[in-house]
Design an enzyme around this catalytic site. Sequence first.
Site, PDB file in Angstrom:
ATOM      1  N   CYS A  65      -6.661   1.548   0.460  1.00  0.00           N
ATOM      2  CA  CYS A  65      -6.501   1.046  -0.898  1.00  0.00           C
ATOM      3  C   CYS A  65      -6.832  -0.004  -1.435  1.00  0.00           C
ATOM      4  CB  CYS A  65      -4.939   1.465  -1.239  1.00  0.00           C
ATOM      5  SG  CYS A  65      -4.232   0.626  -2.656  1.00  0.00           S
ATOM      6  N   CYS A  74      -4.272  -2.430  -2.890  1.00  0.00           N
ATOM      7  CA  CYS A  74      -3.212  -2.834  -1.984  1.00  0.00           C
ATOM      8  C   CYS A  74      -3.721  -3.958  -1.199  1.00  0.00           C
ATOM      9  CB  CYS A  74      -2.876  -1.512  -1.079  1.00  0.00           C
ATOM     10  SG  CYS A  74      -2.321  -0.242  -1.818  1.00  0.00           S
TER      11      CYS A  74
END
Length: 138
Positions: free
Chosen positions: A65, A68
């Site tokens: 991600c 993230c």
Amino acid sequence: MLIACTHCTATNRVPDERLADDPVCGRCGEALLDGRPVELTDANFDAVVSKTELPVVVDFWAPWCGPCRSMAPQFEQAARQLKGRALLAKVNSDDNPLTAARFGIRSIPTMVMLRGGLEAKRLSGALRAPQIVGWVAH
Ligand SMILES: [Zn+2]
């Protein structure tokens, strides 16, 4: 103030005025609150969260991600700023599907704040450190 050790899950009693003084675990000697995010897993999540009286702020993330990954240094910076006031923790949702499923995590990054083991609030999306600190503090 009770603080559970993320390494051995022992419960430690730390005087409130010592929370920012780098307390270590009485059983295993590892740092309890050193201003860095701790790793929580399906195996230790309940033991740590239910026995820690500081607010616990969990960042659900995964290695694939992008948002993230870009938030990670911001989360680390927020952890330093919130040292002694909140325990910042990371849960890799790929490696810990039980915990992610229990909180119904649909998008990452998502932050969940717990008090006494119960969810107090949550927020999805990548944030910068001042925003994280502000969200935790209010
Ligand atoms: Zn320990």
